[in-house]
Design a protein around this motif. Structure first.
Motif, PDB file in Angstrom:
ATOM      1  N   ASN A   1      48.371  27.519  88.448  1.00 23.71           N
ATOM      2  CA  ASN A   1      47.922  26.879  89.690  1.00 23.71           C
ATOM      3  C   ASN A   1      46.851  25.827  89.446  1.00 23.71           C
ATOM      4  O   ASN A   1      45.825  25.793  90.114  1.00 23.71           O
ATOM      5  CB  ASN A   1      47.417  27.922  90.692  1.00 23.71           C
TER       6      ASN A   1
ATOM      7  N   ASN B   1      55.301  19.247  98.551  1.00 24.21           N
ATOM      8  CA  ASN B   1      54.399  20.170  97.846  1.00 24.21           C
ATOM      9  C   ASN B   1      52.983  20.181  98.430  1.00 24.21           C
ATOM     10  O   ASN B   1      52.100  20.790  97.849  1.00 24.21           O
ATOM     11  CB  ASN B   1      54.310  19.795  96.359  1.00 24.21           C
TER      12      ASN B   1
ATOM     13  N   ILE C   1      37.215  23.770  94.182  1.00 27.33           N
ATOM     14  CA  ILE C   1      37.998  24.151  92.997  1.00 27.33           C
ATOM     15  C   ILE C   1      36.992  24.446  91.883  1.00 27.33           C
ATOM     16  O   ILE C   1      36.533  23.540  91.200  1.00 27.33           O
ATOM     17  CB  ILE C   1      39.007  23.056  92.581  1.00 27.33           C
TER      18      ILE C   1
ATOM     19  N   ASP D   1      51.560  21.719 100.726  1.00 24.74           N
ATOM     20  CA  ASP D   1      50.987  23.005 101.124  1.00 24.74           C
ATOM     21  C   ASP D   1      50.800  23.962  99.948  1.00 24.74           C
ATOM     22  O   ASP D   1      50.368  25.098 100.139  1.00 24.74           O
ATOM     23  CB  ASP D   1      51.856  23.656 102.207  1.00 24.74           C
ATOM     24  N   MET D   2      51.094  23.508  98.741  1.00 27.19           N
ATOM     25  CA  MET D   2      50.881  24.339  97.557  1.00 27.19           C
ATOM     26  C   MET D   2      49.387  24.535  97.324  1.00 27.19           C
ATOM     27  O   MET D   2      48.583  23.639  97.574  1.00 27.19           O
ATOM     28  CB  MET D   2      51.509  23.702  96.312  1.00 27.19           C
ATOM     29  N   GLU D   3      49.015  25.718  96.831  1.00 30.23           N
ATOM     30  CA  GLU D   3      47.618  26.055  96.553  1.00 30.23           C
ATOM     31  C   GLU D   3      47.297  25.834  95.084  1.00 30.23           C
ATOM     32  O   GLU D   3      48.097  26.148  94.206  1.00 30.23           O
ATOM     33  CB  GLU D   3      47.349  27.534  96.882  1.00 30.23           C
ATOM     34  N   PHE D   4      46.097  25.306  94.836  1.00 29.82           N
ATOM     35  CA  PHE D   4      45.611  25.095  93.482  1.00 29.82           C
ATOM     36  C   PHE D   4      44.231  25.711  93.365  1.00 29.82           C
ATOM     37  O   PHE D   4      43.408  25.577  94.262  1.00 29.82           O
ATOM     38  CB  PHE D   4      45.585  23.595  93.149  1.00 29.82           C
ATOM     39  N   TYR D   5      43.988  26.415  92.255  1.00 27.69           N
ATOM     40  CA  TYR D   5      42.738  27.150  92.073  1.00 27.69           C
ATOM     41  C   TYR D   5      41.881  26.599  90.943  1.00 27.69           C
ATOM     42  O   TYR D   5      40.729  26.978  90.803  1.00 27.69           O
ATOM     43  CB  TYR D   5      43.037  28.627  91.807  1.00 27.69           C
TER      44      TYR D   5
ATOM     45  N   ARG E   1      47.270  18.898 100.000  1.00 25.10           N
ATOM     46  CA  ARG E   1      46.898  17.938 101.049  1.00 25.10           C
ATOM     47  C   ARG E   1      45.381  17.751 101.107  1.00 25.10           C
ATOM     48  O   ARG E   1      44.893  16.670 101.408  1.00 25.10           O
ATOM     49  CB  ARG E   1      47.483  18.305 102.401  1.00 25.10           C
ATOM     50  N   ASP E   2      44.627  18.810 100.793  1.00 24.10           N
ATOM     51  CA  ASP E   2      43.171  18.706 100.753  1.00 24.10           C
ATOM     52  C   ASP E   2      42.720  17.888  99.544  1.00 24.10           C
ATOM     53  O   ASP E   2      41.769  17.109  99.636  1.00 24.10           O
ATOM     54  CB  ASP E   2      42.535  20.096 100.724  1.00 24.10           C
TER      55      ASP E   2
ATOM     56  N   MET F   1      42.737  25.577  97.050  1.00 22.08           N
ATOM     57  CA  MET F   1      42.752  24.361  97.818  1.00 22.08           C
ATOM     58  C   MET F   1      44.188  23.824  97.846  1.00 22.08           C
ATOM     59  O   MET F   1      44.862  23.808  96.832  1.00 22.08           O
ATOM     60  CB  MET F   1      41.819  23.341  97.153  1.00 22.08           C
ATOM     61  N   LYS F   2      44.610  23.417  99.011  1.00 24.26           N
ATOM     62  CA  LYS F   2      45.960  22.869  99.156  1.00 24.26           C
ATOM     63  C   LYS F   2      46.023  21.430  98.632  1.00 24.26           C
ATOM     64  O   LYS F   2      45.038  20.713  98.635  1.00 24.26           O
ATOM     65  CB  LYS F   2      46.386  22.901 100.612  1.00 24.26           C
TER      66      LYS F   2
END
Length: 117
Positions: free
Chosen positions: A44, A20, A110, A22-26, A4-5, A1-2
């Motif tokens: 992440n 940041n 997530i 647009d960074m992805e987090f899992y 921004r989401d 998930m970015k």
């Protein structure tokens, strides 16, 4: 998930780190104990915490955490926001309590745990 989401899902406000988004987090880690964050955090990961002091930024830097969300409407002092900015760490604040914020992120996708099994 970015990022921004995450901002949208948590009805959050970004205090620093627009670059940041647009960074992805899992995974997510919800904790007020920075020793637990240091012992168990994965890659992440977004850190959710109600602890508002410079130690949070120092811990995030050591663990390569790029996004911190302060919960329960807590707002760090400007010197803490500036410290995060200098380290390239995005900072958000949400009015949701820890349980609700973590649940919203889980429901939105997530699903990895923020700690090792």
């Amino acid at each position: 998930m970015k990022a921004r989401d995450i901002l949208s899902v948590l009805d959050a406000e970004i205090l620093t780190g627009d670059e940041n988004l647009d960074m992805e987090f899992y995974a997510a880690c919800g904790s007020d104990l920075m020793s637990d964050v240091m012992a168990y955090v994965k890659e992440n990961v977004v850190l959710l915490t109600g602890l508002v002091n410079p130690q949070v930024i120092r811990t995030a830097e050591m663990m390569d955490i790029k996004l911190i969300v302060f919960i329960r409407g807590k707002r760090p002092e400007e010197k803490i926001v500036e410290m995060a900015r200098e380290k390239g760490i995005a900072v958000m604040t949400t009015n949701h309590p820890m349980f609700i914020a973590c649940g919203k992120l889980y429901s939105a996708g997530i699903t990895e745990r923020g700690v090792w099994d």
